[in-house]
Enzyme design. Structure first.
Site, PDB file in Angstrom:
ATOM      1  N   SER A  69     -27.290  17.189 -50.013  1.00  0.00           N
ATOM      2  CA  SER A  69     -28.501  16.605 -49.426  1.00  0.00           C
ATOM      3  C   SER A  69     -29.261  15.675 -50.352  1.00  0.00           C
ATOM      4  O   SER A  69     -30.275  15.101 -49.931  1.00  0.00           O
ATOM      5  CB  SER A  69     -29.441  17.720 -48.945  1.00  0.00           C
ATOM      6  OG  SER A  69     -28.930  18.309 -47.776  1.00  0.00           O
ATOM      7  N   LYS A  72     -30.052  12.382 -48.820  1.00  0.00           N
ATOM      8  CA  LYS A  72     -31.185  12.070 -47.948  1.00  0.00           C
ATOM      9  C   LYS A  72     -32.191  11.110 -48.597  1.00  0.00           C
ATOM     10  O   LYS A  72     -32.978  10.482 -47.883  1.00  0.00           O
ATOM     11  CB  LYS A  72     -31.877  13.355 -47.499  1.00  0.00           C
ATOM     12  CG  LYS A  72     -31.034  14.225 -46.564  1.00  0.00           C
ATOM     13  CD  LYS A  72     -31.811  15.425 -46.071  1.00  0.00           C
ATOM     14  CE  LYS A  72     -31.015  16.262 -45.075  1.00  0.00           C
ATOM     15  NZ  LYS A  72     -29.999  17.103 -45.719  1.00  0.00           N
ATOM     16  N   SER A 126     -35.264  19.434 -46.282  1.00  0.00           N
ATOM     17  CA  SER A 126     -33.844  19.082 -46.173  1.00  0.00           C
ATOM     18  C   SER A 126     -33.287  19.395 -44.789  1.00  0.00           C
ATOM     19  O   SER A 126     -32.153  19.869 -44.646  1.00  0.00           O
ATOM     20  CB  SER A 126     -33.028  19.796 -47.254  1.00  0.00           C
ATOM     21  OG  SER A 126     -31.942  19.010 -47.671  1.00  0.00           O
TER      22      SER A 126
END
Length: 289
Positions: A69, A72, A126
């Site tokens: 993640s 992101k 997240s």
């Protein structure tokens, strides 16, 4: 005479400062080489002085690895660069169900939020479906065009060891190096919303059927307080281990932390704390000038 010379040589050797050995595979800045460097759990580490670009600590910094993640942060930059309305409402669809890792989400299909609130959930906690919804609804052409823009952005930042295949990081093919991710952190901290949202501690939303959901920041350092963090992001899939990137002020300097493939969520946090303690214990070295 020979014994006297030998005795003098021994005395001279004992009078010399002893340089502490770094753990195997670890490189530290020259001004820190006289101090025992901490042994960190993370497989790949890079700690940079954000002002000078000097690497204070590095281990396997150019080894390409899944980044989960951490992806992101790039998703957020591409979204904000696009100029689309952040106030526009977007809805989670069946397309956002994770059919790759089969992870679950509290963000039910049918949940409608503004792009801004989706971005907050993606960065703060997240939330994978939030990131996927943003990628699907930003450009004509949907997610595939969005991922193309992620890779173009990476190239523009000089991230030559990085590739993205999805906006969430669930795809193990999202790979990079600690050296490249340091560049991404430096770029991300220039976006006010990314700074704000990655350091927001808690947020609540109203999901489908008027269900109130409480979200918290995925980074324990944010939740605990005590750190002056400008931007951060955590990540985890099994193949990537526990990951974390952040920019934080230590002493009077902004430092960039990249910690990849730690064995546990607490391990990546402890690695960051140990680096901070190590540097703060010797401020006259790396903070000189």
């Amino acid at each position: 005479m020979i014994k006297k010379i030998a005795s003098l040589l021994v005395s001279a050797a004992l009078a010399m400062p002893v340089l502490a050995a770094s753990p195997q595979g670890v490189l530290v800045a020259s001004e820190m080489s006289g101090y025992t460097a901490p042994r960190l759990n993370s497989h790949s580490v890079l700690i940079l002085n954000g002002l000078t670009g000097e690497a204070l600590y590095e281990k396997n910094a150019h080894q390409r690895m899944p980044i989960a993640s951490i992806s992101k942060l790039m998703t957020a930059m591409v979204l904000l660069d696009s100029g689309v309305s952040l106030e526009q409402q977007v809805t989670v669809s069946d397309a956002e169900i994770d059919r790759l890792k089969h992870t679950t989400s509290r963000l039910a299909v049918g949940t409608t939020l503004s792009r801004q609130e989706m971005l907050l959930l993606a960065l703060m906690s997240s939330e994978n479906r939030a990131a996927a919804t943003l990628a699907r609804t930003t450009f004509t052409g949907g997610t595939s065009i969005f991922v193309e823009r992620m890779n173009h952005k990476a190239q523009s930042l000089g991230m030559t060891e990085t590739i993205f295949h999805d906006p969430t990081g669930l795809d193990v093919r999202n790979t990079s190096t600690a050296a490249d991710l340091a560049k991404m952190v430096q770029a991300a901290q220039k976006y006010p919303l990314i700074r704000e949202f990655t350091t927001t501690e808690r947020h609540q939303i109203v999901s489908v059927r008027n269900r109130v959901l409480q979200y918290k920041n995925s980074n324990a350092l944010v939740r605990e307080g005590g750190w002056d963090i400008a931007v951060q992001k955590t990540g985890y899939i099994q193949e990537a281990g526990r990951c974390m990137v952040l920019q934080a002020v230590v002493g009077s300097q902004p430092l960039i932390f990249v910690l990849l493939d730690a064995g546990a969520s607490s391990a990546r946090v402890n690695d960051a704390k140990n680096i901070k303690i190590w540097l703060e214990s010797h401020p006259g070295s790396w903070l000189a000038g």
